[in-house]
Scaffold this motif. Structure first.
Motif, PDB file in Angstrom:
ATOM      1  N   SER A  94       0.712  -1.348  -0.171  1.00 22.01           N
ATOM      2  CA  SER A  94       0.222   0.411   0.113  1.00 22.01           C
ATOM      3  C   SER A  94       0.646   1.009   0.013  1.00 22.01           C
ATOM      4  O   SER A  94       0.722   2.165  -0.567  1.00 22.01           O
ATOM      5  N   ARG A  95       1.885   1.210   0.642  1.00 21.28           N
ATOM      6  CA  ARG A  95       2.766   2.552   0.777  1.00 21.28           C
ATOM      7  C   ARG A  95       3.797   2.542  -0.822  1.00 21.28           C
ATOM      8  O   ARG A  95       3.790   3.960  -0.860  1.00 21.28           O
ATOM      9  N   GLU A  96       3.943   1.512  -1.556  1.00 16.35           N
ATOM     10  CA  GLU A  96       4.464   1.538  -2.814  1.00 16.35           C
ATOM     11  C   GLU A  96       3.299   2.544  -3.599  1.00 16.35           C
ATOM     12  O   GLU A  96       3.930   3.091  -4.729  1.00 16.35           O
ATOM     13  N   VAL A  97       1.774   1.794  -3.619  1.00 18.95           N
ATOM     14  CA  VAL A  97       1.159   1.904  -4.820  1.00 18.95           C
ATOM     15  C   VAL A  97       0.842   3.289  -3.440  1.00 18.95           C
ATOM     16  O   VAL A  97       0.557   4.528  -5.497  1.00 18.95           O
ATOM     17  N   GLU A  98       1.254   4.211  -2.673  1.00 13.23           N
ATOM     18  CA  GLU A  98       0.776   5.858  -2.533  1.00 13.23           C
ATOM     19  C   GLU A  98       1.279   6.467  -2.977  1.00 13.23           C
ATOM     20  O   GLU A  98       2.245   7.166  -3.444  1.00 13.23           O
ATOM     21  N   VAL A  99       2.910   5.992  -3.166  1.00 16.22           N
ATOM     22  CA  VAL A  99       4.527   6.485  -3.815  1.00 16.22           C
ATOM     23  C   VAL A  99       4.336   6.843  -5.110  1.00 16.22           C
ATOM     24  O   VAL A  99       4.350   8.271  -5.326  1.00 16.22           O
ATOM     25  N   VAL A 123      11.971   8.119  -0.928  1.00 14.98           N
ATOM     26  CA  VAL A 123      11.381   7.635  -2.101  1.00 14.98           C
ATOM     27  C   VAL A 123      12.272   6.577  -3.233  1.00 14.98           C
ATOM     28  O   VAL A 123      11.481   5.813  -4.425  1.00 14.98           O
ATOM     29  N   ASN A 124      12.824   6.987  -4.036  1.00 13.97           N
ATOM     30  CA  ASN A 124      13.592   6.311  -4.748  1.00 13.97           C
ATOM     31  C   ASN A 124      13.901   5.090  -4.387  1.00 13.97           C
ATOM     32  O   ASN A 124      13.833   4.284  -5.128  1.00 13.97           O
ATOM     33  N   THR A 125      14.029   4.680  -3.068  1.00 16.62           N
ATOM     34  CA  THR A 125      14.186   2.625  -3.128  1.00 16.62           C
ATOM     35  C   THR A 125      12.742   2.486  -3.115  1.00 16.62           C
ATOM     36  O   THR A 125      12.551   1.223  -3.666  1.00 16.62           O
ATOM     37  N   HIS A 126      11.329   3.073  -3.003  1.00 15.04           N
ATOM     38  CA  HIS A 126      10.142   2.513  -3.189  1.00 15.04           C
ATOM     39  C   HIS A 126      10.032   2.740  -4.747  1.00 15.04           C
ATOM     40  O   HIS A 126       9.402   1.301  -5.104  1.00 15.04           O
ATOM     41  N   LEU A 127      10.298   3.786  -5.672  1.00 16.16           N
ATOM     42  CA  LEU A 127      10.329   3.789  -7.263  1.00 16.16           C
ATOM     43  C   LEU A 127      11.112   2.079  -7.463  1.00 16.16           C
ATOM     44  O   LEU A 127      10.634   1.904  -8.184  1.00 16.16           O
ATOM     45  N   THR A 128      12.553   2.449  -7.377  1.00 15.83           N
ATOM     46  CA  THR A 128      13.412   1.197  -7.465  1.00 15.83           C
ATOM     47  C   THR A 128      12.338  -0.827  -7.570  1.00 15.83           C
ATOM     48  O   THR A 128      12.630  -1.067  -8.229  1.00 15.83           O
ATOM     49  N   ARG A 129      11.982  -0.649  -6.123  1.00 17.58           N
ATOM     50  CA  ARG A 129      11.504  -1.642  -5.739  1.00 17.58           C
ATOM     51  C   ARG A 129      10.127  -1.740  -7.189  1.00 17.58           C
ATOM     52  O   ARG A 129       9.717  -3.130  -7.281  1.00 17.58           O
ATOM     53  N   ILE A 130       9.291  -0.807  -6.963  1.00 20.24           N
ATOM     54  CA  ILE A 130       8.237  -0.802  -7.525  1.00 20.24           C
ATOM     55  C   ILE A 130       8.483  -1.109  -9.232  1.00 20.24           C
ATOM     56  O   ILE A 130       7.934  -2.305  -9.398  1.00 20.24           O
ATOM     57  N   ARG A 131       9.758  -0.510  -9.789  1.00 19.04           N
ATOM     58  CA  ARG A 131      10.425  -0.887 -10.571  1.00 19.04           C
ATOM     59  C   ARG A 131      10.838  -2.539 -10.700  1.00 19.04           C
ATOM     60  O   ARG A 131      10.649  -3.098 -12.530  1.00 19.04           O
ATOM     61  N   ALA A 132      11.283  -2.916  -9.988  1.00 15.60           N
ATOM     62  CA  ALA A 132      12.100  -4.316  -9.740  1.00 15.60           C
ATOM     63  C   ALA A 132      10.524  -5.068  -9.835  1.00 15.60           C
ATOM     64  O   ALA A 132      11.161  -5.996 -10.173  1.00 15.60           O
ATOM     65  N   LYS A 133       8.963  -4.717  -9.148  1.00 13.28           N
ATOM     66  CA  LYS A 133       8.535  -6.176  -9.607  1.00 13.28           C
ATOM     67  C   LYS A 133       7.911  -5.672 -10.885  1.00 13.28           C
ATOM     68  O   LYS A 133       7.777  -6.960 -11.133  1.00 13.28           O
ATOM     69  N   TYR A 134       8.013  -4.344 -11.394  1.00 10.28           N
ATOM     70  CA  TYR A 134       7.580  -5.138 -12.870  1.00 10.28           C
ATOM     71  C   TYR A 134       8.098  -5.752 -13.361  1.00 10.28           C
ATOM     72  O   TYR A 134       7.609  -6.397 -14.557  1.00 10.28           O
ATOM     73  N   ALA A 135       9.439  -5.170 -13.235  1.00 13.76           N
ATOM     74  CA  ALA A 135      10.481  -6.278 -14.475  1.00 13.76           C
ATOM     75  C   ALA A 135      10.468  -7.586 -14.067  1.00 13.76           C
ATOM     76  O   ALA A 135      10.875  -8.567 -15.054  1.00 13.76           O
ATOM     77  N   GLU A 136       9.833  -8.192 -13.083  1.00 12.52           N
ATOM     78  CA  GLU A 136      10.367  -9.587 -12.791  1.00 12.52           C
ATOM     79  C   GLU A 136       9.008 -10.224 -12.975  1.00 12.52           C
ATOM     80  O   GLU A 136       9.254 -11.312 -13.390  1.00 12.52           O
ATOM     81  N   ILE A 137       7.748  -9.761 -13.076  1.00 16.87           N
ATOM     82  CA  ILE A 137       6.805 -10.668 -13.801  1.00 16.87           C
ATOM     83  C   ILE A 137       6.685 -10.405 -15.746  1.00 16.87           C
ATOM     84  O   ILE A 137       5.210 -10.793 -16.313  1.00 16.87           O
ATOM     85  N   GLY A 138       7.625  -9.027 -15.948  1.00 14.13           N
ATOM     86  CA  GLY A 138       8.179  -9.298 -17.299  1.00 14.13           C
ATOM     87  C   GLY A 138       7.314  -7.924 -18.395  1.00 14.13           C
ATOM     88  O   GLY A 138       7.196  -8.022 -19.121  1.00 14.13           O
ATOM     89  N   ARG A 139       6.968  -7.461 -17.347  1.00 14.53           N
ATOM     90  CA  ARG A 139       6.130  -5.935 -17.903  1.00 14.53           C
ATOM     91  C   ARG A 139       7.536  -4.411 -16.739  1.00 14.53           C
ATOM     92  O   ARG A 139       6.671  -3.763 -16.367  1.00 14.53           O
ATOM     93  N   PRO A 140       8.876  -4.889 -17.709  1.00 15.39           N
ATOM     94  CA  PRO A 140       9.608  -3.570 -17.439  1.00 15.39           C
ATOM     95  C   PRO A 140       9.273  -2.486 -17.412  1.00 15.39           C
ATOM     96  O   PRO A 140       7.943  -1.638 -18.347  1.00 15.39           O
ATOM     97  N   ALA A 141       9.432  -1.458 -16.685  1.00 11.70           N
ATOM     98  CA  ALA A 141       8.597   0.490 -16.679  1.00 11.70           C
ATOM     99  C   ALA A 141      10.198   1.496 -15.949  1.00 11.70           C
ATOM    100  O   ALA A 141       9.661   1.482 -15.418  1.00 11.70           O
TER     101      ALA A 141
END
Length: 162
Positions: A94-99, A123-141
């Motif tokens: 929920s915090r990643e979604v909020e950021v 902020v940068n850490t959250h965005l890095t983790r969000i990008r990593a999660k998208y990359a994990e499922i094959g949808r890089p951002a």
């Protein structure tokens, strides 16, 4: 004193003309790819095989982001079919979604930090983790624009909110 404009040498004009022609060709190709995309219309259903699997090209097991199902109209069989993408969603906190939502609504990361009362590094850490999660499922951002597209695709935000 008046500056005198001299025409560019011939070899520079030909390079410029070639680059312009290549850019125009790339734009035309991109527009053709965009025009080929189709979204399913309301009232259409996904056509499946006998095994219950959606039909389409590009599906490989373990790669749901490559799946292209075929939408078939329920009332009019003459209408052209449209590809539908079955997307896997990342498991964002929920915090990643909020950021992510805050970053899309403000102009900069420091503004996100100020609004959420966290540091810029957080902020940068959250965005890095969000990008990593998208990359994990094959949808890089890798860019903000691609994250906006992913958020809209996943229902995190709507176009009206932007």
């Amino acid at each position: 004193m008046t500056a005198i404009a001299h025409p560019a040498p011939q070899h520079l004009r030909s390079v410029s003309a070639r680059r312009d022609a290549e850019a125009i060709a790339r734009r035309k190709e991109a527009l053709a790819r965009l025009a080929a995309r189709r979204m399913p219309l309301p009232g259409h259903q996904i056509q499946t095989s006998r095994a219950g699997q959606p039909l389409g090209l590009g599906h490989r097991p373990g790669h749901p982001h490559l799946h292209r199902a075929v939408a078939v109209p329920t009332d009019t069989p003459e209408v052209a079919v449209a590809p539908v993408v079955d997307r896997a969603k990342p498991n964002l906190t929920s915090r990643e979604v909020e950021v992510l939502r805050t970053w899309m609504l403000v102009d900069s990361k420091p503004a996100v930090a100020q609004e959420l009362y966290i540091s810029l590094g957080t902020v940068n850490t959250h965005l890095t983790r969000i990008r990593a999660k998208y990359a994990e499922i094959g949808r890089p951002a890798p860019t903000k624009a691609s994250l906006v597209a992913r958020a809209i695709q996943d229902g995190i935000m709507t176009l009206d909110e932007l």
